[in-house]
Design a protein around this motif. Structure first.
Motif, PDB file in Angstrom:
ATOM      1  N   GLU A 124       0.824  -1.214   0.000  1.00 15.18           N
ATOM      2  CA  GLU A 124       0.000   0.000   0.000  1.00 15.18           C
ATOM      3  C   GLU A 124       0.852   1.255   0.000  1.00 15.18           C
ATOM      4  OE1 GLU A 124       0.531  -2.178   2.462  1.00 15.18           O
ATOM      5  OE2 GLU A 124      -0.345  -1.507   4.370  1.00 15.18           O
ATOM      6  N   PHE A 125       2.166   1.099   0.242  1.00 15.91           N
ATOM      7  CA  PHE A 125       3.035   2.276   0.253  1.00 15.91           C
ATOM      8  C   PHE A 125       3.735   2.486  -1.087  1.00 15.91           C
ATOM      9  CE2 PHE A 125       3.142   0.332   4.547  1.00 15.91           C
ATOM     10  CZ  PHE A 125       2.343   1.280   5.175  1.00 15.91           C
ATOM     11  N   ALA A 126       3.539   1.551  -2.011  1.00 18.03           N
ATOM     12  CA  ALA A 126       4.279   1.644  -3.277  1.00 18.03           C
ATOM     13  C   ALA A 126       3.915   2.943  -4.002  1.00 18.03           C
ATOM     14  CB  ALA A 126       3.958   0.450  -4.166  1.00 18.03           C
ATOM     15  N   SER A 127       4.942   3.665  -4.426  1.00 18.33           N
ATOM     16  CA  SER A 127       4.684   4.932  -5.128  1.00 18.33           C
ATOM     17  C   SER A 127       4.252   4.641  -6.559  1.00 18.33           C
ATOM     18  CB  SER A 127       5.961   5.768  -5.150  1.00 18.33           C
ATOM     19  OG  SER A 127       6.932   5.101  -5.929  1.00 18.33           O
ATOM     20  N   GLN A 128       3.566   5.611  -7.139  1.00 17.16           N
ATOM     21  CA  GLN A 128       3.127   5.478  -8.525  1.00 17.16           C
ATOM     22  C   GLN A 128       4.344   5.275  -9.439  1.00 17.16           C
ATOM     23  OE1 GLN A 128      -0.079   4.808  -8.741  1.00 17.16           O
ATOM     24  NE2 GLN A 128      -0.959   6.625  -9.727  1.00 17.16           N
ATOM     25  N   LYS A 129       5.435   5.955  -9.116  1.00 12.99           N
ATOM     26  CA  LYS A 129       6.640   5.874  -9.947  1.00 12.99           C
ATOM     27  C   LYS A 129       7.180   4.447  -9.951  1.00 12.99           C
ATOM     28  CE  LYS A 129      11.083   8.399 -10.427  1.00 12.99           C
ATOM     29  NZ  LYS A 129      11.879   7.455 -11.073  1.00 12.99           N
ATOM     30  N   ARG A 130       7.239   3.868  -8.734  1.00 14.10           N
ATOM     31  CA  ARG A 130       7.751   2.503  -8.644  1.00 14.10           C
ATOM     32  C   ARG A 130       6.817   1.532  -9.379  1.00 14.10           C
ATOM     33  NH1 ARG A 130      10.001  -1.748  -6.288  1.00 14.10           N
ATOM     34  NH2 ARG A 130       8.376  -2.710  -5.035  1.00 14.10           N
ATOM     35  N   VAL A 131       5.534   1.738  -9.213  1.00 10.04           N
ATOM     36  CA  VAL A 131       4.579   0.865  -9.890  1.00 10.04           C
ATOM     37  C   VAL A 131       4.801   0.945 -11.396  1.00 10.04           C
ATOM     38  CG1 VAL A 131       2.138   0.476 -10.382  1.00 10.04           C
ATOM     39  CG2 VAL A 131       2.870   1.007  -8.063  1.00 10.04           C
ATOM     40  N   TYR A 132       4.986   2.187 -11.889  1.00 10.36           N
ATOM     41  CA  TYR A 132       5.226   2.336 -13.329  1.00 10.36           C
ATOM     42  C   TYR A 132       6.488   1.579 -13.717  1.00 10.36           C
ATOM     43  CZ  TYR A 132       6.576   4.197 -17.807  1.00 10.36           C
ATOM     44  OH  TYR A 132       6.967   4.277 -19.104  1.00 10.36           O
ATOM     45  N   GLU A 133       7.533   1.746 -12.931  1.00 13.14           N
ATOM     46  CA  GLU A 133       8.808   1.152 -13.317  1.00 13.14           C
ATOM     47  C   GLU A 133       8.786  -0.365 -13.339  1.00 13.14           C
ATOM     48  OE1 GLU A 133      11.583   3.377 -11.053  1.00 13.14           O
ATOM     49  OE2 GLU A 133      11.581   4.955 -12.589  1.00 13.14           O
ATOM     50  N   VAL A 134       8.120  -0.970 -12.370  1.00 15.09           N
ATOM     51  CA  VAL A 134       8.148  -2.425 -12.368  1.00 15.09           C
ATOM     52  C   VAL A 134       7.080  -3.042 -13.279  1.00 15.09           C
ATOM     53  CG1 VAL A 134       9.231  -2.613 -10.118  1.00 15.09           C
ATOM     54  CG2 VAL A 134       6.756  -2.660 -10.279  1.00 15.09           C
ATOM     55  N   VAL A 135       5.965  -2.362 -13.402  1.00 18.21           N
ATOM     56  CA  VAL A 135       4.881  -2.961 -14.184  1.00 18.21           C
ATOM     57  C   VAL A 135       4.962  -2.565 -15.660  1.00 18.21           C
ATOM     58  CG1 VAL A 135       2.377  -3.028 -14.506  1.00 18.21           C
ATOM     59  CG2 VAL A 135       3.333  -3.091 -12.201  1.00 18.21           C
ATOM     60  N   ALA A 136       5.154  -1.268 -15.901  1.00 15.57           N
ATOM     61  CA  ALA A 136       4.918  -0.773 -17.257  1.00 15.57           C
ATOM     62  C   ALA A 136       6.185  -0.494 -18.051  1.00 15.57           C
ATOM     63  CB  ALA A 136       4.078   0.494 -17.186  1.00 15.57           C
TER      64      ALA A 136
END
Ligand code: ADP
Ligand code: MG
Length: 944
Positions: free
Chosen positions: A119-131
């Motif tokens: 729940e603490f994952a930043s949008q930036k990190r989510v973008y980097e690992v997923v997209a």
């Protein structure tokens, strides 16, 4: 599948190693599929790909599993209150990439994902690992899909669609992906530039099984179109808008959202009931060295301008799926129930497809819904796919969360085959070459005209000056001459008058002197006359002096004039030398022109060759993963023929261009290119000659003649004759000697093999030391295709009765046998064919009584290989060897060696089992007619 307490899915890292290795095995340097964050992995799901086959080189297929990340939404305000006394239904272990789903207070199931985002994952990190890896793939020319799946309210839109206008850190995947894409492309419209981009995109929603264009909401029943050839799915009916900057993209997203909101309000629904699909198509020009095609021919810098630009097309699809919650829970009814069913229809169809794919099932029900048709390529297709499943923490939604997790787990088992979408932009190359050519021609014409004019002008000017000088001098000379003549005449006249006067004077005085009467008077008279005579003489002397002075001046004047004339002559000479110089420049220009024409020829031949290669590539791509090496000696011929069949009507045009090239450039010039300095030019020239040597039918076609077989053969013969007459055969043989390039060896040997089908050419090849050269080439070659060509050429020569001895003496048989070191079946088939040809000629000669003694094949040690391969599993090899054995056995002198070499057994086998009746009969006949074989069979008690 999930298992209890800490037991979890097998990691996939081992197999990801496998992928890397198979990539590096690929002889072509592929643009690396960047997969740092989500490494691709796993063995191939099925055999659709062709990674191991030859075609993989151009197909650029890379296996990759669907990557799945799970993201947990933080508790919202309501949950903070309502669930205050309860623990979350999940517990994340991001460092282990595991998620524990609580069953009850003491037990939980553990699942492993590619990424676990707390729940603490930043949008930036989510973008980097997923997209990010997907976006990078798209920029590299692959298709890519990013989608979010989960219950309504768990953060799908938050993850994908946040614009982040109020807070940059909140930007979602769509916005960040576009930022990355825009940063990586060049907007140069100039087609010459290295990279340029068209980034049109489509944004629409899938609602009630209709597709609506969110950029043009009136357009609300857009069909899905599937390319029957490539299987690519597209929605050509949707608006395509070119994006040039981030701002215009954001505006479109906003517009799309507004339309979505309006449409849903009108239908009395919420946006969570529809799937939102963003498609971004990226088309880029690729730099030569980055291309998958690039290393094929080792293109030199000179050739680079001739490479057609390569474009890579990648498509990014971002899907914000409708909420996955069950209908009964959301309490839908009436219209919303229909709608919910429909949503469920497409979502459940998606689930079914993923189950089928995960279980490797033969049938995948892709056609059950529009959503699955649209995403066909994203699951189990050729796209790189990332799925983010969103879950909430609330224990009240444990059921939904569990089913979401199961969906993600199954999706992890789905294997995709990534496919590079790269193609040559031939049109623009051709355009570029045409422009270049026309520019050169026009420039050359202008220069030539200017030179001619200049020379003309200088010529006329010089002429004028010379004649003017000549005129002036003639006039001046004449005037001078007349003047001096006149002066001279006058002074002569004066002198004569003077002389007459003097004589008269002297005559009147002489009379009284002669009388001598009065001496005194006489004396005084004589005195005065003497005096006047002296005066006169003095005067005359003076006159004479004056005369001689005048004469001297005249002479000087003449000398002066003479030197002036000499000077004029000199300047005339220098004028002439200038004319000569200009003539020479003109000649240089002419030769320059010729050279340019030659280059144009090369350009055209290279263009032609490129289009051959491209067709070849296209065909290989079309053939997909068959990976089959084309068989038979006539591969070059088949290359041309294929080309013709494939290109259908269009092919006639291209054939016409061969004819045109042939006509325009001239065979002689093409042949002269065989000795060009540049090895690429040489290779191209050899290929063109090889194609010509293998081409008959196509020539017939391009001349507009019916392409009947006999005519094709005639054309082929004509071509070959022309090549040989123009010295092409000699040049090809020379290339075997002089070149060190294996490609040249291969293509030249292929052309020689084709030419060696004709008897006259066979003699020519032999007389020019062809066997020696072919043997040498065979000894140095490693490429099976080169060996196949060389063996094919020698095999053809083996079939000539007249050349038997010479061929053997120059080591032909030994060379043939030497090539069996390469175990490639195509090479072995040619060796076998050569041996069979040779044996046939020998058996003919021995029947006619012109040959006695053992077979030269046996002398040269071929028998053991023959016996070993008599039952080779490749039928072309076996068939030739069987024939060779039959021929050998017809001559009694060979019988002993054949028995000791084990050939008798093979003959017996052939006579019994051979599938071809004629060979069977031949074997039988030879066995029964040879006394030596008969005796041996009796001894061995072979019943015959
Ligand atoms: P969905 O699209 O799945 O229905 P939304 O993206 O609309 O869900 O999210 C529902 C609510 O939860 C929104 O108010 C959103 O801002 C909030 N939300 C979702 N994910 C997060 C997160 N990771 N951090 C903070 N708030 C979130
Ligand atoms: Mg949403």
């Amino acid at each position: 599948m999930a298992t209890s307490g800490g037991n979890y899915r097998n990691g996939t890292h081992k197999s990801s190693m496998k992928v890397d290795r198979s990539l590096s095995l690929n002889s072509n340097p592929k643009p690396s599929v960047k997969s740092k964050s989500l490494p691709s992995s796993g063995p191939r799901r099925n055999s659709t790909g062709s990674l191991a086959g030859g075609a993989a080189k151009d197909n650029a297929e890379v296996p990759g599993r669907v990557r799945v990340a799970v993201r947990l939404r933080p508790r919202n305000a309501e949950e903070l209150v309502a669930d205050a006394d309860f623990a979350d239904c999940v517990e994340l272990q991001p460092e282990l990439k595991r998620l524990k789903l609580r069953k009850n207070n003491w037990d939980s199931d553990t699942y492993e994902f590619d990424e676990v985002l707390t729940e603490f994952a930043s949008q930036k990190r989510v973008y980097e690992v997923v997209a990010k890896p997907v976006v990078e793939s798209v920029l590299d020319g692959y298709n890519g899909t990013i989608m979010a799946y989960g219950q309504t309210g768990t953060g799908k839109t938050y993850t994908l669609g946040r614009l982040g206008e109020e807070d940059t850190a909140a930007r979602g995947i769509m916005v960040r992906a576009m930022e990355d894409i825009l940063a990586d492309v060049s907007f140069e419209t100039d087609s010459v530039s290295v990279s340029y981009l068209q980034a049109p995109y489509t944004y629409m929603q899938l609602y009630m099984e209709t597709i609506q264009d969110l950029l043009d909401p009136a357009n609300d029943n857009i069909p899905i179109v599937e390319d029957p050839k490539t299987g690519d799915v597209s929605v050509p009916g949707a608006s395509l808008v070119k994006i040039r900057d981030q701002q215009s993209f954001l505006e479109l997203l906003r517009l799309g959202e507004a339309h979505r909101f309006a449409a849903n309000t009108k239908l009395n629904t919420e946006s969570s009931r529809s799937h939102a699909i963003l498609m971004v198509q990226v088309k880029r020009a690729v730099k030569e060295r980055d291309s998958a095609f690039s290393s094929e021919n080792g293109i030199s810098s000179q050739m680079k301008t001739l490479k057609p630009p390569i474009v890579r097309k990648g498509k990014l699809v971002v899907v914000d799926l409708a909420g996955s919650e069950r209908i009964d829970k959301s309490g839908s009814e009436g219209h919303t129930l229909d709608e919910a069913k429909s949503i469920n229809l497409s979502l459940s169809a998606l689930g079914k497809c993923i189950n089928a794919l995960a279980e490797n099932s033969a049938h995948v029900p892709v056609r059950d819904s529009k959503l699955t048709r649209l995403l066909k390529d994203s699951f189990g297709g050729t796209a790189r796919t990332s799925l983010v499943i969103t879950i909430g923490p609330s224990p009240r939604h444990r059921g939904e969360t569990a089913s979401t997790i199961m969906f993600g787990q199954r999706a992890m088992k789905v294997e995709n085959m990534l496919k590079l979408k790269e193609e040559f932009d031939y049109k623009s190359l051709s355009r570029r070459l045409d422009i270049q050519l026309d520019k050169l021609i026009a420039e050359h014409e202008r220069q030539q005209k200017a030179f001619e004019d200049e020379i003309e002008r200088i010529n006329i000017e010089a002429q004028n000056r010379i004649s003017e000088f000549e005129r002036n001098h003639a006039d001046a000379l004449e005037k001078e001459r007349l003047k001096y003549q006149k002066d001279y005449m006058e002074s002569i006249k004066k002198l004569e008058e003077q002389l007459v006067k003097n004589q008269q004077k002297n005559g009147s005085e002489k009379v009284p002197v002669g009388l001598k009467d009065d001496g005194s008077a006489l004396t005084s008279n004589t005195k005065s006359s003497k005096l006047s005579a002296v005066e006169e003489v003095a005067e005359l002397k003076k006159l004479l002096q004056k005369e001689s002075l005048l004469r001297k001046a005249a002479e000087e004047e003449i000398n002066n004039l003479k030197s002036q004339i000499a000077q004029w002559k000199r300047s005339e000479a220098s004028g002439n030398s200038e004319i000569l110089k200009l003539r020479k420049i003109l000649a240089d220009e002419a030769s320059q022109k010729e050279k340019l024409e030659g280059e144009i020829g090369i350009l055209q031949s290279q263009l032609l060759q490129l289009s051959f290669d491209a067709d070849e590539t296209r065909r290989r791509l079309d053939r997909g993963g068959s990976g089959k090496v084309p068989g038979g000696l006539e591969s070059l011929m088949s290359q041309v023929k294929h080309h013709q069949q494939d290109s259908g009507n269009g092919g006639t045009g291209e054939k016409a261009s061969i004819a045109k090239l042939f006509e325009q450039v001239g065979l002689q010039k093409i042949l002269s290119l065989l000795e060009a300095e540049d090895s690429d030019v040489r290779i191209h020239a050899v290929k063109v000659v090889a194609n010509l040597a293998a081409e008959g039918e196509s020539m017939a076609k391009c001349l507009g003649l019916p392409s009947c077989l006999s005519l094709a053969a005639l054309e082929l013969e004509m071509n070959q004759e022309k090549i040989v007459q123009a010295g092409g055969l000699t040049s090809l043989l020379m290339l075997l000697r002089s070149s060190e390039d294996e490609t040249i060896h291969r293509v030249a040997a292929g052309a020689i093999a084709n030419l060696a089908m004709n008897e006259t050419n066979q003699e020519l090849i032999m007389s020019q030391g062809g066997i020696g050269l072919l043997s040498m080439t065979a000894a140095n070659a490693e490429d099976p295709q080169t060996l196949r060509m060389v063996a094919g050429a020698i095999a053809n020569l083996c079939g000539n009765d007249k050349l038997q001895m010479k061929l053997r003496d120059e080591g032909g048989i030994k060379a043939l046998l030497g090539m069996v070191r390469c175990r490639h079946p195509d090479v072995l088939a040619q060796v076998a064919r050569g041996i069979a040809n040779f044996a046939k000629c020998e058996s003919r000669a021995s029947t006619q009584g012109t040959k006695t003694g053992r077979s030269l094949l046996i002398e040269d040690g071929a028998l053991s290989w023959i016996v070993q391969n008599a039952n080779n599993e490749a039928s072309p090899i076996r068939r030739h060897i069987e024939l060779a054995l039959c021929h050998l056995s017809q001559h009694e002198a060979n019988a002993k060696d054949m028995i000791s070499g084990g050939a008798l057994w093979e003959l017996v086998r052939i006579s019994r089992d051979c599938a071809r009746e004629d060979i069977r009969t031949l074997a039988h006949r030879t066995l029964t007619s040879s006394p030596t074989f008969q005796a041996e069979m009796r001894r061995l008690r072979i019943d015959y």
